[in-house]
Design a protein around this motif. Structure first.
Motif, PDB file in Angstrom:
ATOM      1  N   PHE A  86       1.249  -1.535  -0.431  1.00 37.64           N
ATOM      2  CA  PHE A  86      -0.060  -0.242   0.167  1.00 37.64           C
ATOM      3  C   PHE A  86       0.671   1.748   0.183  1.00 37.64           C
ATOM      4  O   PHE A  86       0.369   2.552  -0.167  1.00 37.64           O
ATOM      5  CB  PHE A  86      -0.929   0.322   1.582  1.00 37.64           C
ATOM      6  CG  PHE A  86       0.313   0.099   2.562  1.00 37.64           C
ATOM      7  CD1 PHE A  86       0.104   1.116   3.186  1.00 37.64           C
ATOM      8  CD2 PHE A  86      -0.304  -1.132   3.408  1.00 37.64           C
ATOM      9  CE1 PHE A  86       0.619   1.329   4.111  1.00 37.64           C
ATOM     10  CE2 PHE A  86       1.082  -1.191   4.228  1.00 37.64           C
ATOM     11  CZ  PHE A  86       1.221  -0.216   4.993  1.00 37.64           C
ATOM     12  N   ASP A  87       2.130   1.306   0.573  1.00 39.11           N
ATOM     13  CA  ASP A  87       2.721   2.335   0.431  1.00 39.11           C
ATOM     14  C   ASP A  87       3.833   2.586  -0.783  1.00 39.11           C
ATOM     15  O   ASP A  87       5.062   2.981  -0.929  1.00 39.11           O
ATOM     16  CB  ASP A  87       4.176   2.573   1.649  1.00 39.11           C
ATOM     17  CG  ASP A  87       4.726   0.996   1.974  1.00 39.11           C
ATOM     18  OD1 ASP A  87       4.405  -0.127   1.392  1.00 39.11           O
ATOM     19  OD2 ASP A  87       5.381   1.333   3.179  1.00 39.11           O
ATOM     20  N   GLY A  88       3.935   1.775  -1.810  1.00 42.58           N
ATOM     21  CA  GLY A  88       4.046   1.251  -2.737  1.00 42.58           C
ATOM     22  C   GLY A  88       6.129   0.918  -2.890  1.00 42.58           C
ATOM     23  O   GLY A  88       6.242   0.643  -4.131  1.00 42.58           O
ATOM     24  N   GLU A  89       5.918   0.080  -1.781  1.00 43.16           N
ATOM     25  CA  GLU A  89       7.323  -0.360  -1.782  1.00 43.16           C
ATOM     26  C   GLU A  89       6.744  -2.270  -2.585  1.00 43.16           C
ATOM     27  O   GLU A  89       5.808  -3.115  -1.972  1.00 43.16           O
ATOM     28  CB  GLU A  89       7.731  -1.247  -0.467  1.00 43.16           C
ATOM     29  CG  GLU A  89       8.818  -1.884  -0.121  1.00 43.16           C
ATOM     30  CD  GLU A  89       9.293  -2.377   1.282  1.00 43.16           C
ATOM     31  OE1 GLU A  89      10.283  -3.429   1.359  1.00 43.16           O
ATOM     32  OE2 GLU A  89       8.806  -1.375   1.668  1.00 43.16           O
ATOM     33  N   TYR A  90       7.751  -2.945  -2.873  1.00 46.91           N
ATOM     34  CA  TYR A  90       7.975  -3.741  -3.892  1.00 46.91           C
ATOM     35  C   TYR A  90       8.302  -5.522  -2.822  1.00 46.91           C
ATOM     36  O   TYR A  90       9.457  -4.513  -2.673  1.00 46.91           O
ATOM     37  CB  TYR A  90       8.380  -4.279  -5.204  1.00 46.91           C
ATOM     38  CG  TYR A  90       7.018  -3.279  -5.423  1.00 46.91           C
ATOM     39  CD1 TYR A  90       5.891  -3.952  -6.472  1.00 46.91           C
ATOM     40  CD2 TYR A  90       7.395  -2.061  -6.272  1.00 46.91           C
ATOM     41  CE1 TYR A  90       5.144  -3.367  -7.658  1.00 46.91           C
ATOM     42  CE2 TYR A  90       6.594  -1.089  -7.346  1.00 46.91           C
ATOM     43  CZ  TYR A  90       5.368  -1.587  -8.144  1.00 46.91           C
ATOM     44  OH  TYR A  90       4.569  -1.036  -8.858  1.00 46.91           O
ATOM     45  N   ARG A  91       7.666  -5.830  -2.863  1.00 48.43           N
ATOM     46  CA  ARG A  91       8.390  -7.374  -2.722  1.00 48.43           C
ATOM     47  C   ARG A  91       7.709  -8.505  -2.822  1.00 48.43           C
ATOM     48  O   ARG A  91       6.317  -8.802  -3.508  1.00 48.43           O
ATOM     49  CB  ARG A  91       7.483  -7.167  -0.652  1.00 48.43           C
ATOM     50  CG  ARG A  91       7.631  -6.518   0.592  1.00 48.43           C
ATOM     51  CD  ARG A  91       7.330  -6.588   2.136  1.00 48.43           C
ATOM     52  NE  ARG A  91       8.095  -7.733   2.046  1.00 48.43           N
ATOM     53  CZ  ARG A  91       8.653  -7.677   3.091  1.00 48.43           C
ATOM     54  NH1 ARG A  91       9.458  -6.776   3.394  1.00 48.43           N
ATOM     55  NH2 ARG A  91       9.414  -8.565   3.815  1.00 48.43           N
ATOM     56  N   TRP A  92       8.759  -9.213  -2.618  1.00 42.62           N
ATOM     57  CA  TRP A  92       8.431 -10.809  -3.326  1.00 42.62           C
ATOM     58  C   TRP A  92       7.419 -11.700  -2.354  1.00 42.62           C
ATOM     59  O   TRP A  92       7.409 -11.965  -1.190  1.00 42.62           O
ATOM     60  CB  TRP A  92      10.093 -11.528  -3.464  1.00 42.62           C
ATOM     61  CG  TRP A  92      11.000 -10.811  -4.056  1.00 42.62           C
ATOM     62  CD1 TRP A  92      11.670  -9.933  -4.008  1.00 42.62           C
ATOM     63  CD2 TRP A  92      10.988 -11.140  -5.978  1.00 42.62           C
ATOM     64  NE1 TRP A  92      12.149  -9.596  -5.339  1.00 42.62           N
ATOM     65  CE2 TRP A  92      11.995 -10.625  -6.185  1.00 42.62           C
ATOM     66  CE3 TRP A  92      10.375 -12.406  -6.931  1.00 42.62           C
ATOM     67  CZ2 TRP A  92      12.985 -10.681  -7.884  1.00 42.62           C
ATOM     68  CZ3 TRP A  92      10.639 -12.141  -7.699  1.00 42.62           C
ATOM     69  CH2 TRP A  92      11.175 -11.556  -8.420  1.00 42.62           C
ATOM     70  N   PHE A  93       6.856 -12.412  -3.463  1.00 44.28           N
ATOM     71  CA  PHE A  93       5.830 -13.515  -3.063  1.00 44.28           C
ATOM     72  C   PHE A  93       5.292 -14.544  -4.322  1.00 44.28           C
ATOM     73  O   PHE A  93       6.332 -14.809  -5.006  1.00 44.28           O
ATOM     74  CB  PHE A  93       4.168 -12.585  -3.037  1.00 44.28           C
ATOM     75  CG  PHE A  93       4.308 -11.747  -2.113  1.00 44.28           C
ATOM     76  CD1 PHE A  93       3.035 -11.851  -1.024  1.00 44.28           C
ATOM     77  CD2 PHE A  93       4.593 -10.260  -2.142  1.00 44.28           C
ATOM     78  CE1 PHE A  93       3.150 -11.085   0.035  1.00 44.28           C
ATOM     79  CE2 PHE A  93       4.164  -9.783  -0.499  1.00 44.28           C
ATOM     80  CZ  PHE A  93       3.315 -10.080   0.161  1.00 44.28           C
ATOM     81  N   ILE A  94       5.611 -15.534  -3.496  1.00 44.98           N
ATOM     82  CA  ILE A  94       5.300 -16.982  -3.650  1.00 44.98           C
ATOM     83  C   ILE A  94       3.698 -17.154  -3.875  1.00 44.98           C
ATOM     84  O   ILE A  94       3.111 -17.237  -2.948  1.00 44.98           O
ATOM     85  CB  ILE A  94       6.512 -17.853  -3.711  1.00 44.98           C
ATOM     86  CG1 ILE A  94       5.904 -18.819  -4.192  1.00 44.98           C
ATOM     87  CG2 ILE A  94       5.922 -18.596  -1.966  1.00 44.98           C
ATOM     88  CD1 ILE A  94       6.790 -20.339  -4.070  1.00 44.98           C
ATOM     89  N   SER A  95       3.445 -17.440  -5.628  1.00 42.25           N
ATOM     90  CA  SER A  95       1.843 -17.415  -5.158  1.00 42.25           C
ATOM     91  C   SER A  95       1.294 -18.668  -5.877  1.00 42.25           C
ATOM     92  O   SER A  95       2.023 -19.131  -6.485  1.00 42.25           O
ATOM     93  CB  SER A  95       1.667 -16.179  -6.316  1.00 42.25           C
ATOM     94  OG  SER A  95       1.130 -15.089  -5.546  1.00 42.25           O
ATOM     95  N   ARG A  96       0.935 -20.081  -5.502  1.00 43.48           N
ATOM     96  CA  ARG A  96       0.401 -20.917  -5.686  1.00 43.48           C
ATOM     97  C   ARG A  96      -0.862 -21.169  -5.828  1.00 43.48           C
ATOM     98  O   ARG A  96      -2.029 -20.834  -4.744  1.00 43.48           O
ATOM     99  CB  ARG A  96       0.740 -22.170  -4.337  1.00 43.48           C
ATOM    100  CG  ARG A  96       2.358 -22.412  -3.627  1.00 43.48           C
ATOM    101  CD  ARG A  96       3.035 -22.873  -3.210  1.00 43.48           C
ATOM    102  NE  ARG A  96       4.082 -23.317  -2.406  1.00 43.48           N
ATOM    103  CZ  ARG A  96       4.990 -22.861  -1.946  1.00 43.48           C
ATOM    104  NH1 ARG A  96       4.191 -21.377  -1.342  1.00 43.48           N
ATOM    105  NH2 ARG A  96       5.985 -22.924  -2.258  1.00 43.48           N
ATOM    106  N   ALA A  97      -0.958 -21.569  -7.048  1.00 41.08           N
ATOM    107  CA  ALA A  97      -3.031 -21.602  -7.332  1.00 41.08           C
ATOM    108  C   ALA A  97      -2.763 -23.183  -7.799  1.00 41.08           C
ATOM    109  O   ALA A  97      -2.643 -24.212  -8.649  1.00 41.08           O
ATOM    110  CB  ALA A  97      -3.267 -21.108  -8.525  1.00 41.08           C
ATOM    111  N   ALA A  98      -4.304 -23.730  -7.156  1.00 39.32           N
ATOM    112  CA  ALA A  98      -4.600 -24.713  -7.901  1.00 39.32           C
ATOM    113  C   ALA A  98      -6.462 -24.828  -8.238  1.00 39.32           C
ATOM    114  O   ALA A  98      -6.984 -24.458  -7.466  1.00 39.32           O
ATOM    115  CB  ALA A  98      -4.804 -26.061  -5.693  1.00 39.32           C
ATOM    116  N   PRO A  99      -6.090 -25.922  -8.998  1.00 36.63           N
ATOM    117  CA  PRO A  99      -8.005 -26.027 -10.184  1.00 36.63           C
ATOM    118  C   PRO A  99      -8.919 -26.357  -8.894  1.00 36.63           C
ATOM    119  O   PRO A  99      -8.685 -27.908  -8.101  1.00 36.63           O
ATOM    120  CB  PRO A  99      -7.620 -26.359 -11.193  1.00 36.63           C
ATOM    121  CG  PRO A  99      -6.287 -27.180 -10.628  1.00 36.63           C
ATOM    122  CD  PRO A  99      -5.445 -26.714  -9.954  1.00 36.63           C
TER     123      PRO A  99
END
Length: 499
Positions: A86-99
């Motif tokens: 929200f403050d404009g800083e970018y952070r690394w995330f790992i996103s996992r998706a399952a159907p």
């Protein structure tokens, strides 16, 4: 205690993770409050395809390609990307998706989570950076680095090892030192290979590092290398491999040899100069047995003329004895003058003191110096270079004689002592009754070219200290409580005394 079950929606909102769900076409239909709070987006802004604005522009193309690929395949998957806070800083995330599939196997919904891995990612980036720096360092490191197992097999090596062997790394890894050999004339380095393997096995057995020096025969001549072997242990303390760091020291050894030769030349000049000061003493020492030879030869002739063969035989025996004594004096002088290389042997330091005392006897008489020796019978044989130690004693005695000869009135007494120390050292002390030492000059007394004599070179004490230190000992000076000074040197008793 019964814990009430939370409704599914409330549970999703409370788990400490960003959670979401999408329709089969990939549009977002639900984003939990943590996702919205993190990004600062409202549901209206983020649902559908609005969530893309939170993805870092550099990763958005990759994210869309991966997401569309999952939608097409209907298989679960994951991806890493930077997500804007929200403050404009970018952070690394790992996103996992399952159907989720219906009874016919058709995807009806996608569920996913996004986990913050920024700290982990930064650590990984630092590790990659460090690994890159280490790789550059190792690739350009001039020394040879190799990890070896107990059989001398190369587990890993630095590129410099490949260069010295003239082979690619894949032809070195897994090979033993005997299989690779050492570049050079065939057969000349076999003993060195055996010694290398024995050294590696020793580290495995003892678990302690050690350093060795080895000489290799190569087509371009002899090369000298120094290897440090370091044990690498597992959690139980067992040695699992040995790290061998080898450095070529050929040029350094050549420089040391040149320096050693220069020191020998300078020491020789100093000995000759000292003997020049002892000319009168040497002449006196030689004249004594020569005069006795003449007298005993004359007596022999007289006894022969009187036909007294027994007395003539005794006189002839004295001639031979005095001849040997004169020869021994000349041998001692020749040994001091010769530029012979250093050679350690078992010697009696008391006998060495007596030899030097005899050589300087007339010089002491000429300067009115009386000498006393207190030589301990407990002093054992020791390993040393007899000529070099004679030079040290001669220099210390001559310095003492010269100091006392310029001291004016008063007794001129020289005391030479020997003793065995509890620390397994032989201690020799040369004490005089001269004017003593200036305490402000003690630090410079053994410096090269430092002298208090009008015609001195300032090398005698510097060379004497280097000789004693080369024997593993030390030389120092102290002022006496009354008059005079005392020079002492301590030498280690090495090895077993011969029977």
């Amino acid at each position: 205690m019964n814990v009430p079950e939370l409704p599914l929606g409330e549970m999703i909102e409370k788990i400490p993770i960003l959670a979401w769900s999408c329709r089969p076409d990939g549009t977002a239909e639900f984003l939990n409050q943590r996702w919205l709070d993190y990004t600062g987006l409202s549901p209206k802004e983020a649902l559908g395809w609005g969530w893309q604005v939170a993805i870092h522009p550099e990763e958005l193309g990759k994210v869309m390609d991966t997401w569309l690929g999952l939608l097409s395949s209907g298989e679960p998957g994951e991806l890493e990307a930077r997500l804007r806070r929200f403050d404009g800083e970018y952070r690394w995330f790992i996103s996992r998706a399952a159907p989720v599939h219906d009874e016919q196997g058709k995807v009806v919904r996608w569920y996913g989570t996004s986990t913050d891995i920024d700290a982990q990612k930064r650590v990984e980036e630092e590790l990659v950076k460090t690994e890159r720096q280490l790789r550059i360092l190792v690739e350009n490191y001039p020394d040879f680095v190799a990890r070896m197992d107990e059989e001398g097999r190369h587990l890993s090596v630095s590129p410099s090892v490949a260069r010295v062997f003239g082979r690619p790394l894949e032809q070195i890894l897994g090979k033993t030192i005997h299989e690779l050999g050492i570049p050079g004339p065939p057969g000349q380095n076999d003993a060195l290979l055996d010694a290398q393997l024995a050294g590696i096995k020793q580290v495995f057995e003892q678990g302690r590092p050690h350093t060795v020096e080895a000489r290799w025969s190569s087509p371009s001549g002899e090369r000298v290398f120094e290897t440090r072997r370091i044990p690498e242990q597992d959690e139980q303390g067992r040695v699992v491999s040995v790290l061998c760091v080898t450095q070529e020291i050929t040029e350094r050894k050549r420089a040391e040899d040149v320096l050693h030769h220069a020191q020998m030349e300078l020491a020789h000049v100093t000995r000759v100069a000292t003997l020049g000061e002892l000319t009168a003493s040497i002449a006196h020492e030689i004249n004594q047995p020569l005069g006795a030879i003449v007298n005993n030869a004359g007596a022999c002739l007289r006894w022969l003329a009187a036909q007294n063969t027994e007395e003539a035989r005794q006189s002839a025996a004295l001639v031979i004895k005095d001849g040997h004594r004169a020869s021994e004096i000349i041998d001692r002088i020749r040994a001091l003058v010769m530029k012979a290389p250093s050679q350690k042997d078992w010697l009696d330091i008391n006998e060495t003191i007596r030899e030097v005392t005899a050589l300087a006897h007339f010089e002491m008489q000429r300067n009115g110096v009386t000498i006393e020796t207190q030589l301990s019978d407990e002093v054992p044989l020791m390993l040393g270079d007899r000529i070099q130690l004679q030079q040290v004693l001669l220099n210390l005695m001559m310095n003492a004689i010269e100091a006392m000869s310029g001291a004016g009135e008063g007794p001129r007494e020289l005391l030479v002592r020997s003793a065995k120390q509890e620390s397994q050292n032989v201690l020799v002390a040369v004490q005089d009754s001269g004017p003593g030492l200036d305490p402000t000059r003690l630090d410079h007394l053994f410096d090269a070219f430092y002298t208090t004599k009008p015609r001195g070179l300032g090398m005698g004490l510097a060379i004497s200290r280097s000789i004693i230190e080369a024997h593993g000992g030390r030389l120092w000076a102290t002022a006496n409580e009354g008059k005079g000074a005392t020079f002492r040197f301590a030498l280690p008793i090495e090895g077993e005394r011969p029977a």
